[in-house]
Design a protein around this motif. Sequence first.
Motif, PDB file in Angstrom:
ATOM      1  N   ALA A 267       0.890  -1.136   0.014  1.00  0.00           N
ATOM      2  CA  ALA A 267       0.124  -0.097  -0.118  1.00  0.00           C
ATOM      3  C   ALA A 267       0.673   1.242   0.175  1.00  0.00           C
ATOM      4  O   ALA A 267       0.434   2.141  -0.590  1.00  0.00           O
ATOM      5  CB  ALA A 267      -0.883   0.063   1.262  1.00  0.00           C
ATOM      6  N   SER A 268       1.793   1.198   0.708  1.00  0.00           N
ATOM      7  CA  SER A 268       2.865   2.382   0.809  1.00  0.00           C
ATOM      8  C   SER A 268       4.290   1.950   0.626  1.00  0.00           C
ATOM      9  O   SER A 268       5.094   1.853   1.508  1.00  0.00           O
ATOM     10  CB  SER A 268       2.710   2.966   2.136  1.00  0.00           C
ATOM     11  N   PRO A 269       4.797   1.795  -0.581  1.00  0.00           N
ATOM     12  CA  PRO A 269       6.200   1.498  -0.945  1.00  0.00           C
ATOM     13  C   PRO A 269       7.118   2.418  -0.229  1.00  0.00           C
ATOM     14  O   PRO A 269       8.180   1.940  -0.107  1.00  0.00           O
ATOM     15  CB  PRO A 269       6.205   1.520  -2.365  1.00  0.00           C
ATOM     16  N   ASP A 270       6.828   3.581  -0.003  1.00  0.00           N
ATOM     17  CA  ASP A 270       7.852   4.480   0.549  1.00  0.00           C
ATOM     18  C   ASP A 270       8.368   4.063   2.016  1.00  0.00           C
ATOM     19  O   ASP A 270       9.293   4.569   2.431  1.00  0.00           O
ATOM     20  CB  ASP A 270       7.446   5.850   0.764  1.00  0.00           C
ATOM     21  N   LEU A 271       7.526   3.077   2.640  1.00  0.00           N
ATOM     22  CA  LEU A 271       7.653   2.737   4.038  1.00  0.00           C
ATOM     23  C   LEU A 271       8.623   1.352   3.746  1.00  0.00           C
ATOM     24  O   LEU A 271       9.110   1.250   5.208  1.00  0.00           O
ATOM     25  CB  LEU A 271       6.665   2.295   4.665  1.00  0.00           C
ATOM     26  N   LYS A 272       8.814   0.788   2.868  1.00  0.00           N
ATOM     27  CA  LYS A 272       9.699  -0.634   2.681  1.00  0.00           C
ATOM     28  C   LYS A 272      11.246  -0.194   3.569  1.00  0.00           C
ATOM     29  O   LYS A 272      11.847   0.817   3.411  1.00  0.00           O
ATOM     30  CB  LYS A 272      10.014  -0.869   1.401  1.00  0.00           C
ATOM     31  N   GLY A 273      11.282  -1.096   4.370  1.00  0.00           N
ATOM     32  CA  GLY A 273      12.527  -0.978   5.182  1.00  0.00           C
ATOM     33  C   GLY A 273      12.340  -0.212   6.533  1.00  0.00           C
ATOM     34  O   GLY A 273      13.269  -0.431   7.575  1.00  0.00           O
ATOM     35  N   ASN A 274      11.246   0.367   6.733  1.00  0.00           N
ATOM     36  CA  ASN A 274      10.992   1.068   7.772  1.00  0.00           C
ATOM     37  C   ASN A 274       9.742   0.685   8.476  1.00  0.00           C
ATOM     38  O   ASN A 274       8.888   1.273   9.362  1.00  0.00           O
ATOM     39  CB  ASN A 274      10.802   2.545   7.544  1.00  0.00           C
ATOM     40  N   ILE A 275       9.411  -0.524   8.511  1.00  0.00           N
ATOM     41  CA  ILE A 275       8.192  -1.310   8.909  1.00  0.00           C
ATOM     42  C   ILE A 275       8.904  -2.378  10.036  1.00  0.00           C
ATOM     43  O   ILE A 275       9.609  -3.245   9.585  1.00  0.00           O
ATOM     44  CB  ILE A 275       7.273  -2.079   8.060  1.00  0.00           C
ATOM     45  N   TYR A 276       8.436  -2.081  11.485  1.00  0.00           N
ATOM     46  CA  TYR A 276       9.116  -2.874  12.413  1.00  0.00           C
ATOM     47  C   TYR A 276       7.783  -3.696  13.258  1.00  0.00           C
ATOM     48  O   TYR A 276       6.834  -3.058  13.513  1.00  0.00           O
ATOM     49  CB  TYR A 276       9.625  -2.130  13.520  1.00  0.00           C
ATOM     50  N   ILE A 277       8.121  -5.016  13.288  1.00  0.00           N
ATOM     51  CA  ILE A 277       7.304  -5.843  13.883  1.00  0.00           C
ATOM     52  C   ILE A 277       7.773  -6.088  15.253  1.00  0.00           C
ATOM     53  O   ILE A 277       9.043  -6.514  15.551  1.00  0.00           O
ATOM     54  CB  ILE A 277       6.959  -7.365  13.319  1.00  0.00           C
TER      55      ILE A 277
END
Length: 96
Positions: free
Chosen positions: A52-62
Motif C-alpha cells: 500500500a505504501s512502498p515508501d515505507l519499505k525498510g521502515n516497518i518494524y514488527i
Amino acid sequence: VESNLTNIMPKSTLYFLFSAVARIVLAQEKYGCFPNCVGMAGEDCQKHIEGASPDLKGNIYILPWNSMVTMDYRTDRVRIFVDESDRVGERKPCRG
C-alpha cells in the motif's frame, strides 16, 4: 443494499458516495493508519503495508505488543505491535 438505496437516491449519487469512501480508506492507508491489518499475522501485515505504501519499505518494524519504543513521531516509519500468537491486536499500525 443497492436496491434499497436506489429508492432513496440515484445510482450516480450512490456510485459517487461509495467511490469517495473507497478513496478515503485508501488515502488513510497510504498516509496514516492501516486498520485492515488488525487480526493479521505480523509478516502479512508488513507485506500489506509495503504494497500500500512502498515508501515505507525498510521502515516497518514488527514488535511485541508491550515493547518500549521511542516517542518521536516519524511519518516514514510504521510499528506493528503483535500479541503472543504473532497477530496484530487492537492497536492498528500507523505511521509515526
